[in-house]
Design a protein around this motif. Sequence first.
Motif: not given
Length: 501
Positions: A126-151
């Motif tokens: 599939n093409p890589i598109m926003p809104g899908f879980m993969g790119p969303t998790l990358l955004w969270i890792k880069e912009n909400e590190s505290k949240t990401f580390n609590g997963i």
Amino acid sequence: MYLMGLDIGTSNVKVLITDERGNVIAESAEEYPIYSPIPGYAEQDPDLWWEATKNSIKAALKSSKLNSSEISALGLSGQMHGTVLIGRNMKPLRPAIIWSDKRSISQCYEFYKTVGREKALKIVCNPIMPGFMGPTLLWIKENESKTFNGIFKVLLPKDYIRLKLTGIIATDFSDASATLLFDVRNRNWSDEIISALNLPREAFPEIFESTSIVGSISKEASEETGLHAGTPVVAGAGDSQAGAVGCGAIKAGVASSNIGTGGQIFTTLDELTVDAKNRVHTFCHAAPNRWCLQGAILSAGLSLRWFRDNFAQMEKIVGAFSHINPYDLLSKEAEAVEPGCGGLIFLPYLLGERSPHMDPRARGGFFGLTLQHSRQHFIRAIMEGVVYALRDCLEIFRELGVKIEKIIARGGGSRSNLWRQIQADIFRSPIIKTKVEEDSAFGAALLAGVGVGVYSSLEKACGEAIETIGINEPDWERAEIYERIYNEVYRNLYPSLKNYW
């Protein structure tokens, strides 16, 4: 025997109770909002899903007059691609980021750069598109590190409701295959991609077939919903695949055309087929060991809802007082307009577009406006424009050599005889209408029935429970009008405009 299906949709939760012959005994629904704190963002509160689910289950049970112990099993369906982050206390760490979210556009490029475009597309199909879980998790890792580390765990929307119902963390092949973190060919999480993106592999849940029993209603959930403790709960499916089950689109050659909030053209594949140009999606089906080809547009029924909310206040008021659906009134107005709307054409790119353009920056609009056009023309142009966009997807199926022998109408748009006729005329194919309109919840109930042995197979379930109630045949005079507009005008609009968005 009675079965319950839950569909955790984008705008509401739907609960349906059916008997084994496909007779719907009770239905209930409750809406919840989408939050957009920043333009392009789309979030929902998972606990509002749960509150709406509890209320709808109680209402359906009350309406059915059944004892909850008479419900043999429960199945789940839900909006796909979204991301629910759970901490070790089993509570959401933040609002869910859903499929229509656009914040992760730059992360899509990062995904390709990190994994490699060719490798990524080969694995996820599939093409890589926003809104899908993969790119969303990358955004969270880069912009909400505290949240990401609590997963602790990462869930899809319906799987959060399963957690609340059963205490079990799990997902199914159909929903997992639409995360961009899944090996679609080999039907498992892609350790290679998850590792390359530096995501925690242990956060991804175990995967089950859609008909597999993965848990049962807990004592706590029983007290909150009225369901009988111990009632089996199956894995369920993403809403597209569950809806395909609910309308009978589980065999090659049968397509479904869904006009819901978004829109999809969907067909079943016995063997994996992937579009080398990445214009449509290939996912796992809810039917075991099968795949599906899906063209997805982002603003189908949503386009008409946009018009209703902004320009149809009178219909909403009249509908409220007369108990008539405002969409029925809009459809009636559109019937007075000639096919083709006197040259007025609508581009339904209100949220950007997926198939076939895969362009989050695309924008909607009306083309060909003159002084002769009235409000009614705008309504019909929206209905026609949505179907032209779905026709784009259907053309790709045909280009890939996928034969379509019949098309089944799905979603809220299937309630409108006019919209079904427009599909018949633009697709140049008969359009079949089945009895049960809430096909995703119905499909979830059928999956549950197979799981507990009410039916011996999905084929048996669909054969015994699904009833055809109407067919719209193409009107070939109108079909020729649409064919000319589609080929000579509509198909040229996106390539002519894309550089201006």
